[in-house]
Scaffold this active site. Structure first.
Site, short mmCIF file in Angstrom:
data_model
loop_
_atom_site.label_atom_id
_atom_site.label_comp_id
_atom_site.label_asym_id
_atom_site.label_seq_id
_atom_site.Cartn_x
_atom_site.Cartn_y
_atom_site.Cartn_z
CG HIS A 95 -2.10 -0.88 1.03
ND1 HIS A 95 -3.03 -0.67 0.05
CD2 HIS A 95 -2.51 -1.98 1.70
CE1 HIS A 95 -3.95 -1.61 0.12
NE2 HIS A 95 -3.66 -2.42 1.10
CE LYS A 99 -13.61 6.15 0.05
NZ LYS A 99 -14.44 5.29 -0.79
#
EC number: 4.1.1.31
Length: 877
Positions: A137, A542
């Site tokens: 990531h 999120k």
């Protein structure tokens, strides 16, 4: 100021002084004075001096274009040096690791006082299976060139701590530190090009080679010593309490640059590194094991020779060399004959264990338990493939392959079939002996890529792989589709497949999907009693906000554990956590202990992402400490599980989840000004310029916030210090429950329930990193005036959140009063992070004022502020 941090502040001061000296030599006295003036203004501003705050803003506003980059670099480099000093301090003699009780000692003290049988403890330790999955990531903003220099700085600080240094030795080390600080200053901190997936994988291999390879045997020695001291037992020779896996070169979800060819190259590179590391160790063993006595078993193998251990190890060494040459040839695209190469871990283990048994039986246990034992333990952890590579792919991509195939075969369009029809088709084909893929079928490039990846899996040693993860898995057909594709390309082994449940809705349906899968007899036979499920933390937070997502994750895990117990399955939950609170991050020990009872019986698998790999495993000593934290937490969770939560606590959490989710979505989804505000008040649009990872920042190039990956979403809010995803919605829910007269119940949950306590602790950490005046400054300077009311409302909500949490936590005068180390760490950075925030606002303002013009000085300085603030916050996304 606390005296226990005097050594830390001393090292920070020394490194800061050397950086100042370097800047002075490069840019002169006047420039250094300007930097020092900015630092003093920031310090005074942080103490509440409004006049100096305005002076700080004015000073940074008035910088010329030529001054922007060096000012940004000065503060960014200081924060990197502060991180070096802090990481060293954490493991130094005055640091946290030496002044607090060792996690293993603390655990074994608890176990000895618990009503547990020795056999229970032995069995649990022997079955321990912690898999740390390194991922690419793109949250590591520090260049690897600089990371290497920082490691060398750490080594110098370690040498300086020695008590018996002569003045000459001391001077030599200090001179080396000055050289390294100079080298760092004269090195560009922003890489010029994005890394390729192969570059990312090579970085992962370097982390293993430099840090984890030496750390694993040292950690296992310490664990073995504790077991002998406390319970009189030894760690089994083949035990692997901690293993390493990776997504680097295997995670193709949303990353078009990770192809089947890339995966094949990474698998070969991984094997090459493992062979090279074992070759070095075996060569050293050849040198060490010069003994003449051996048992009959070894004598029969080597015949009459005076140095039997060397004789057998030389054969192993030669096989390793030949294997390395063959792998090198393959990497260069050359054909190699199928020679007698080392392809399986057992081929290396068997002769080493033979030597070990012989030394033990000949009264040379002290030699057997030396380097030979270390190599055997590395073999148990890493194997001849170094790590296990996971494959991750979006579930839609498998459906696309089958859709194209069924249309080509004139069977209809798979994509339009009902779930029952899909399952019927998949199960029929899985049971069929005839091939489904026509020889002359030519799918689209995207579908061909999926099929090629399956072929790579089929043609590779099964031990080289971890699991196949299906993103956005929603139906049993998502899992069966992968199994069918693997069958069709001739995969002879049962690749473990894990559905990944990411959104709140998917988490709530996870148990139903697993139940439906387990009702399929073919599937039950395939998994052979072992089920993997991945829990997504980033996207669920999120989607629904941190508090609601956290509860959805907990309930999903509980439901999945209940199914596993009912069906007598070994369930391994794989936790897709990020480094930040908003992506499921936070202290590992507390996070593990806050999971539902029984959720760790089948092992523990977790992603280690971006800059967290460096913070947790960047030095062997730090890696050992983190191995201990993970091990002690998983053992404690399995042997001393927390009690099942009270019914009243469930009711409260259901309510908190519902209210917090509604509030979070009412702003993020329903507030029409939110997306324009997000784009204006954060550097989200500019983050794409930073060449972080190989993966694009959006799943769909033209999408809005919903298509934005969780990492840039968090990264942007961390930069402007509002930290919104980590707290939004939580305070409204907590206040609503308190208004119902349940404040005492919330306090009871905090004191008695690790899950809830961890939630409040993580909020505290976020609040200490957040900053109201800086968030306001981003708004006033960057956002249009019509968006100011929304920003003001959000800042008020942040302040309300802080007040609510402080009200719930017992005897807190300030945030993190009970964690002085974290508090000191954040306090130390603020005078250097604040100027970068103010400067970033100015740079964004200049960049956006002339969007059609390219100003390299502004762009480069902006990238440096982004990297510097990330260093100051000690996490990005």
């Amino acid at each position: 100021m606390n005296d226990m941090y005097a050594a830390l502040r001393g090292n920070v001061g020394m490194l800061g002084h050397l950086l100042g000296k370097t800047i002075k030599e490069h840019l002169g006295d006047e420039f250094l004075d300007k930097i020092e003036n900015i630092r003093q203004l920031a310090k005074s501003s942080r103490q509440g001096n409004e006049e100096d705050r305005q002076k700080l803003i004015t000073t940074l506003k008035n910088l010329s274009d030529d001054e922007l980059l060096p000012v940004a670099r000065a503060f960014s480099q200081f924060l990197n040096l502060a991180n070096v000093a802090e990481q060293f301090h954490s493991m130094s003699r005055q640091g946290e690791l030496h002044t607090t009780l060792d996690p293993l000692d603390s655990l074994f003290d608890k176990l000895k006082n618990a009503n547990l049988s020795e056999q229970e403890i032995i069995d649990t330790v022997c079955e321990l299976d912690i898999e740390l999955v390194l991922t690419a990531h793109p949250t590591e903003v520090t260049r690897r060139t600089l990371i290497h220099k920082h490691v060398q700085l750490n080594e110098c600080l370690e040498e300086l701590e020695l008590q018996d240094l002569t003045p000459r030795e001391c001077k030599f080390i200090q001179h080396r530190i000055e050289q390294l600080v100079n080298q760092s200053w004269h090195t560009n901190e922003i890489r010029e090009q994005r890394p390729t997936p192969v570059d990312e994988a090579k970085w992962g291999f370097a982390v293993i080679e430099n840090n984890l390879w030496p750390a694993i045997p040292l950690f296992l020695r310490q664990l073995d010593d504790r077991l002998q001291e406390n319970f009189g037992i030894r760690l089994p020779l083949r035990a692997h309490p901690v293993r390493i896996a990776s997504w680097m070169g295997g995670d193709r979800d949303g990353n078009p640059f990770v192809t089947a060819k890339v995966t094949q190259e990474v698998l070969l590179l991984s094997r090459w590194v493992a062979i090279n590391l074992f070759l070095t160790d075996i060569q050293e063993l050849v040198s060490e094991l010069s003994m003449t006595d051996c048992n009959e078993e070894l004598r029969q193998r080597v015949g009459e020779c005076s140095e039997p251990y060397r004789a057998i190890l030389r054969v192993v060494r030669d096989s390793l060399r030949e294997t390395q040459q063959a792998v090198t040839a393959k990497l260069q695209g050359q054909y190699t004959e199928n020679r007698d190469l080392i392809t399986r871990t057992e081929q290396l283990r068997e002769p080493l264990e033979l030597c070990y048994r012989s030394l033990q039986s000949c009264g040379m246990s002290i030699i057997a338990d030396g380097m030979l034992l270390d190599v055997l333990r590395k073999l148990a952890c890493f194997g001849v493939n170094l790590l296990k590579l996971d494959i991750r792919q979006d579930g839609e991509r498998h459906g696309q392959v089958l859709s194209e195939l069924t249309q080509y075969l004139e069977l209809g369009d798979y994509a339009e079939w009902r779930e029952t029809e899909k399952q019927e088709f998949l199960l029929k084909e899985l049971a069929s002996r005839r091939p489904l893929l026509p020889a002359n079928w030519q799918p689209s490039a995207e579908s061909q890529e999926v099929v090629d990846t399956c072929r790579v899996i089929a043609q590779t040693d099964p031990d080289a792989f971890g699991i196949y993860i299906i993103s956005m898995a929603r139906q049993p057909s998502d899992v069966l589709a992968v199994q069918l594709l693997l069958k069709e390309v001739g995969c002879k082994f049962h690749m473990p497949i894990a559905p990944l449940f990411e959104t709140q809705n998917d988490l709530q349906n996870a148990a139903a999907v697993l139940n439906r899968l387990l009702s399929v007899e073919w599937y039950r036979n395939y998994i052979r009693g072992q089920q993997y499920v991945m829990i997504g933390y980033s996207d669920s937070a999120k989607d629904a906000g941190m508090m609601s997502a956290g509860w959805a994750q907990y309930r999903a895990m509980e439901d999945l554990v209940a199914i596993a117990e009912r069906e007598d399955l070994k369930l391994t939950l794989f936790h897709g956590r990020g480094g930040t609170i908003g992506r499921g991050g936070g202290p590992a020990h507390q996070a593990i202990l806050s999971q539902p009872p029984g959720s760790l019986k089948g092992g523990f698998r977790v992603t280690e992402q971006g800059e967290m790999i460096r913070f947790k495993f960047g030095l062997p000593e730090v890696a050992i400490h983190n191995f201990k934290l993970y091990t002690s937490a998983v053992l404690e969770a399995n042997l001393l599980p927390p009690p099942k939560p009270e019914a009243a606590w469930y009711d409260v959490m259901d309510k908190l989840s519902e209210i917090s989710c509604q509030h979070y979505r009412s702003i993020v989804r329903d507030e029409p000004d939110f997306v324009p505000y997000f784009r204006a008040a954060t550097p989200e649009m500019e983050l794409g310029k930073l060449p972080l990872g190989s993966r694009p920042s959006k799943r769909k190039p033209n999408g809005g916030v919903e298509s934005l990956r969780a990492i840039p979403w968090i990264f942007a809010w961390t930069q402007n210090r509002l930290m919104l995803p980590s707290w939004l919605g939580a305070h409204v829910a907590l206040q609503a429950v308190m208004d119902e007269g349940k404040e005492d119940l919330l306090k009871e949950m905090d004191q008695q329930w690790p899950f809830f306590h961890t939630r409040l602790e993580m909020l505290e950490m976020v609040f200490l990193k957040a900053d109201l005046w800086l968030a306001e400054y981003y708004d006033l300077r960057l956002a249009p005036e019509n968006l100011w009311p929304l920003g003001k409302r959000l800042r008020q909500e942040l302040q309300d959140s802080i007040n609510v949490v402080l009200q719930l936590l017992p005897k807190r005068g300030e945030l993190l009063d009970d964690q002085p180390w974290i508090k000191e760490s954040i306090k130390l950075r603020n005078p250097y992070t604040d100027p970068l925030n103010v400067l970033q606002v100015e740079l964004l303002h200049r960049s956006r004022a002339t969007p059609d013009e390219v100003n390299p000085q502004v762009d480069q300085a902006l990238m440096v502020t982004i990297a510097g603030i990330a260093a100051g916050m000690r996490n990005t996304g």
